[in-house]
Structure formats: structure tokens, C-alpha cells
Enzyme design. Sequence first.
Site, PDB file in Angstrom:
ATOM      1  N   HIS A 164     -10.582  -4.069  10.935  1.00  0.00           N
ATOM      2  CA  HIS A 164     -11.195  -3.972   9.614  1.00  0.00           C
ATOM      3  C   HIS A 164     -12.475  -3.135   9.607  1.00  0.00           C
ATOM      4  O   HIS A 164     -13.249  -3.220   8.652  1.00  0.00           O
ATOM      5  CB  HIS A 164     -11.525  -5.368   9.069  1.00  0.00           C
ATOM      6  N   GLU A 180       0.805  -1.230   0.000  1.00  0.00           N
ATOM      7  CA  GLU A 180       0.000   0.000   0.000  1.00  0.00           C
ATOM      8  C   GLU A 180       0.833   1.273   0.000  1.00  0.00           C
ATOM      9  O   GLU A 180       0.538   2.224  -0.726  1.00  0.00           O
ATOM     10  CB  GLU A 180      -0.947   0.028   1.214  1.00  0.00           C
TER      11      GLU A 180
END
Lengths: 358, 467
Positions: B268, B199
Site C-alpha cells: 500500500h 479496477e
Amino acid sequence: MTQSPQRMPAEDPSVQPEDGFRLNMLQERFEADKQYQATADEMLEFYRQMLLIRRFEEKAGQLYGLGLIGGFCHLYIGQEAVAIGLQSALDSERDSVITGYRDHGHMLAYGIDPNVIMAELTGRQAGISKGKGGSMHMFSTEHKFYGGHGIVGAQVALGGGLALAHQYTGDGGLCLAYFGDGAANQGQVYETFNMAALWKLPIVFVVENNQYAMGTAVKRSSAETEFYRRGAAFRIPGMDVNGMDVLEVRQAAEIAFAHVRNGNGPVLMECNTYRYRGHSMSDPAKYRTREEVQDYREHKDPIEGLKRHLIEAGTTEDDLKGIDREIRSRIAEAADFAETSPEPDDAELYTDVLVGTY
Amino acid sequence: MPIELKMPALSPTMEEGTLARWLKQEGDEIAPGDVLAEIETDKATMEFEAIDEGVLSKIVIAEGSENVKVGTVIALLDGEDAESPAAMAIPDGARDRPKGPAAVAGERQDAGSVDPDDAVTPAASAASRRDPAIPADTPMKNTTVREALRDAMAEEMRRDERVFIMGEEVAQYQGAYKVTQGLLDEFGPKRVIDTPITEYGFAGVGTGAAMGGLRPIVEFMTFNFAMQAIDHIVNSAAKTNYMSGGQMRCPVVFRGPNGAASRVAAQHSQNFAPWYASVPGLIVIAPYDAADAKGLLKAAIRCEDPVVFLENELVYGRNFEVPDLDDHVLPIGKARVVREGADVTIISYSIGVGFALEAAEMLAQEGIDSEVIDLRTLRPLDKGAVLDSLKKTNRLVIAEEGWPTCSIASEVVTICMEEGFDHLDAPVLRVCNEDVPLPYAANLEKLALIDADRIADAVRRVCYRKA
Ligand SMILES: Cc1ncc(C[n+]2csc(CCOP(=O)(O)OP(=O)(O)O)c2C)c(N)n1
Ligand SMILES: [Mg+2]
């Protein structure tokens, strides 16, 4: 009967893996002849440019001392041969450059007006970023110079993106992405190596190994101090270059750029160099001895080194003194400009935050 | 003329220092790089090096002197061809005004000038920034949010060669949440790029590609993983236009699901809207329905500024009517009244809009007429829409699927206090998630998240009604 597994020694030049990758494949070509055959004019131009950087930086140091430059100010003194050797080999129409906060030299190497660079250092409206970037954040999109970045290592991934843009548009350009020996330990550098090699991006990664990251000597921070080897895991060929010799750097640039332009993907070049001054202006530099610094200044200085070549080639001391006088007065003019230019208008505070109006 | 050596500022904060020791004496020959003196600053002892060549002709400040102000002349150097370092002493205005900067500025404007075709309705008046009127006979098409997002990208990729998408699993796998379904087939691997799980790296590569003139869409599998990349979003993308004095463009879109999903626990499930919405230089969009998702994503891709586009996994599969137009583009920075009402205003965005509408239906049964506003863009936030509605209803509740502290909700409360106080008939209330990491257990998760009941309760309170 069991077969013993065949291991392929990566460094044995007689063994050619299928895709032709060997860590030293470019280094060998370079070792065969390390000196760029510069014409007399080219040599004089290198000399002039390196001296311009040196005098500019000395003056910036003085202006900092006078309180005219604030914040952090990282000088490039000692490293001049790296920017000049590499950038003189660029195709200025197509290629892009990106670096960290030690960026004055890379800007000057483009021939960008020292006035607007110095005025940026003093935070004035006439500065190349209107005084809003300062020493560490300077850009010239006109020259495809994309900064000037203050976050250690960020410019490597951004450079990968510039290279992606070259490849995507097929403009034939390459990206030259500089970073320090300290930055070489950032994770995103390796994330970018991986993508650059995977996608065969046209990029030359240049580690300016000036032996220190602030106060930390390379040996204290890095398990592998031969930075040019660090692309091996991604099949990126490495080059190990004396960054104190502008002709050597230029020669290495020729080899690396040709490799990249031929669509072979990235090259990792380590330029071994030295910064004479502290990390920034507020660094007392107690982590190294004066003798170490003196040794570089007296025996390895890139400007003195080239001067010897020039004298051998017939340039006179007087000619060189003349160049120095000319540059000193050019820099004095830049300093005057930077001191006397007005500060940005208060209204400038709110400009350039967004491009659009919403 | 001798060169004046002045007490240097050796750190960003130093105003004065101690001249600890002279290492050269009057009459000494000085070469550049020689250490002249040691100076104690507020932080350390520093060496003061000579820059010019010459003879140290006079020591003005004796060693051991304390509190020597920065800029004080401490010594004189007779140099060979000294240039005047005394420029500072020349009074303002006595010199020529700098030449050149105007021309330089002009050039910069050109370098960054925008193709008028590309500009996204940047108009000054609020009225012209309203959603474009949809012709009466426009057919509506039932579309999921997922399809609307994909259609937006596909249309923009057809329209502009520079647009491409990169991210994990966006190409061959057709998207981790199937938002990029079909794009690889139509546009090929050059423009639909599978990245490694990296990322920080690919956010930087996307940002750099935008600086290099492309129009990248960077997909994060979810915004939880963009934490590794937030440095590039905030430091590289949002700030370079400003720091370059307007030279550097960074037209990148970072998009992906944001906010709580379902039963995936704390790492998450998180709403990052307030994080990004606090950063000058970013545009932050968080649509709710499919028509807004499509129209705003198309606007985001055309936008000259870096955009954080926050989607919601739980909404991807919901169906909405989307006008079947060739080019459905909506204005950035404008909220939308999704339900008109007279008694109270409920402000929300993203999945919260669904809960707000549900609450409004419940409240209607009780005779409370709620106006529901979808902010859609969180930065720049449409203050005008909030205040106009407050002026009408005099009561306001904000519903946000996210933590309460330093939230979009707290921002809206501030706007009401600073600019809408005279119109308030009750305190503004916010309805947010509980202030805890999101738990896994089904019952606890339900307790932690906002819902229509909680919004309805808050509305009753600001209306001084009992349930
Ligand atoms: C991400 C990040 N961490 C820390 C810093 C603070 N910092 C600025 S320069 C520097 C040292 C970097 O050294 P190197 O990469 O060798 O470059 P050099 O200064 O020698 O040119 C550090 C730690 C920073 N700017 N960014
Ligand atoms: Mg270093």
C-alpha cells in the site's frame, strides 16, 4: 414442520422470477423463427458485403506473402456472416461498435473505403490511421467504430464505457462489443458483465466463437464452452446463434437490439463460426485437421449458403459472377492503391502523441 | 496473362525459406483453398494455399530448393479472369498519385476539432504558459488539499455536463479519503457513480466512456490498486490517439492517492510517478499544495489528453492559501519556483516539496540560500525550469519520495548531464527512498523514507560544506 426451500429452476419457462429474467428468454423468441425475412435486395447486399470481406482478406493474405504487410495480420475469412448479419441491423447514426485485432471485416461492413483500410495494412500515409496503427488498430470515429484493439479482452470493458456514454447522453444508441472465445476467459469481461447488468447499459456482447484461440481449441481452455450461458451469473440473457448463416445472425440481432433498446440492459450473444485461415499469417495451423477445415468450407460456408438462397430466389449464376468480377476489380484497385501510396512522412512520427500543446 | 505465384513471407521475420514439397503438379486444376505446396519457414512448416482458380501451368522452383527468397516467382497459374498481381513491378511514380487522402485527413481534423472554449491554454511560447497572474486584491482562502480537489471537481462538473466521477466508495460513502465529499448530494447518482471493486473493469469503462465523448474522472482508492488497471491506462488510453492517426480522443482523468501513506507496508505504499511518466501519450501531474492541486485538476479535467493525476494521502489534510477566484486554472507542463534562492537548486514534486522547503529553512540558518522548484507536471517535464535554475545556482539536488532506480530523479540527472553540463559546479545528487519494499515497523519505515535532513545533507555536499 420445516418447509423445504423452494428452488427455482432457471431454465423452466413456466417459472417467472420477479424481474422476468431467464437465461433463455430471448433464445426462445429466436428459436420460434430463426430466419430473417430478407428482401431480394437485402440478400444481394449481404452477399456483396460478405464477398467483399472474403476477397479483401484473400488479397491481404497475398500482400502479406509478398512482404507488403508486416507484423501480425489476422484474417476474417469464414466469419463474414457475423459482422454483416449484426452490423446490417445497426442504426448507423447512433450505435457504436468495438472489436479486437481481427477487425478488417468489421470496418468493411461499414462501407469504409477498402483503399484506406488496405493502405493501413501496408503502413501508408493514406491509411485510415496514417499508417500508425496497422492491421490490428484501425478506427473510424466518423462511423462510431472504436477499433481495433490488440489487447485480448480490453475492448469489452471499453465497450462498456461506450455503452455508458450512450446511456449518459441519452442518444438512444447501443454498443456492439465483439470478442473471441479466448478473450471470453479474461477477468475484465466479467467485471464488465457485472457493471453492464447492474447499470442496465445498452450493450450487446458478441462472442465470435471461431472454436480456437490461436492454437487452443475451446475445449482445452474453457470450463463452460457454451459461451452464451456465461452471463447467467449476472442475469444477462444469452443467445446461441449459428454464425455461419447471415440471415440467422441478422434475425438474432433484431431480437437482441430490440431488447437492449427497450432499456433492459445487456445481451450476451454467442455466434458459432469458424476461421478458415491460421490465427495470423504466421500460424501453420497444425492443431486441427484439414478435413475439419474442408468440412466447413464445403458444407457450412456463409457465402455459399446465401448463394443457394439467392439462386432459389431467382438470381442467376451470371449475376453472381458479375458481382464477383466487380468486387475482384475493386479489391485489385485497393491493393494497387495500398502498394503505391507513399509511406508516412518522417515528421508523422511525432504527430498525434498528444492533442494539446503544453 | 498467367498469375505469378511468389514465394510468400509466412511470418513477420521470414526472409527466405525451403520449398519442401509440391502437392500439385503442372497441369492440375486448382481451386481456391487447395494446398499447392509445403514451405518451411524459420519457424515452422506451412501450407501454401491457392487463392485464385485456374490451372497450374508451370512450376518454376523445384521442390527441395533451399534459401528461396521471399518474392521469388515459384509457379505460374493460368487463371480465368486474373487481375494483375504484378503491381509491385510498376516503377514508382508511373501510377497516379493516390487521390482522397487529403480529404480524408481534413474530415478527421473536423471530427476531432476542439471547442475553443474547452481548450486548456495550449499556447506555443513558454511565457504565455506561465501561471496566470492573480489580481492584487484577490482574497485568499485557507483550504485543505482535500477540499481543493473536491472544489475543482465540483466546479468542472457545474461547468460541463459531460464530466462525471466513478470509483469505489466515491458516492454514498463520500470517498474513501473523503475527497468526493458532497458531490453525490449536488450531482446525483448519474454523475457520481459507485463502482464495484473492479479496477481493471472500471478503468476500461471510464476509458471507453472518454472515447465515446464523455469526460470521466476515474478515482482509484489508491494508485496501488491501479496496477490491475494499468493496462487500460497505458494500452487503451495513452495510445489510441496515435494509433488512430489522431481520430480517437481519450480525455479521461485517473486520480487518487499515490506514494507512501503511513504504516501500511509495502503493498500500500508506492510511488508510481516514474511508471506513468515514462509513457508517451499520457499527461502526469503530481501537485503539492492546495492551490496547485485545484488549478491543475481543473486543467486536467479540461485536457483533451488522458491524465494521470497523482495525489498524496499524507498531504490531503494540509492547509494552504488558495486564491478565491471563479476559475482558478493552471497550465499543465509548467514547474513553479516555490522558493527563490541563489546558491543551490532543490527539485522535487508532491510530498517531497514539503521536505525540500523544510530543508531550505534549515540551510538558510547555515547561510545556504536554496531555490526550491516544484515540478508539478512530470510529463511533459518542464526542462526549461530545471535548466534555468541550474544556470543560476550551478548546483542541483533532486528530492523524490520514491525509489531511486529509473526514477523522476534519474530523469532530471540526465537532463542536467545532457543539457546543463557546462553550468554544473558539482555533481547532481538525488535523494530518494531506500531501494527496498516499504517496511511496516515504525523505525524501519522512517529509515526508508526521505526527509528534510537527508535533503539538507545532499545540499551541503553539492555546496562542499560540512554540517
Ligand atoms: C492480454 C493478451 N494476452 C495475449 C495476447 C496474445 N494473443 C493474441 S490473439 C490471442 C488469441 C485470442 O483468441 P480469441 O479470443 O478466440 O480470438 P480469435 O483470434 O479467435 O478471433 C492471443 C492469446 C494478447 N494479444 N493480449
Ligand atoms: Mg477464437
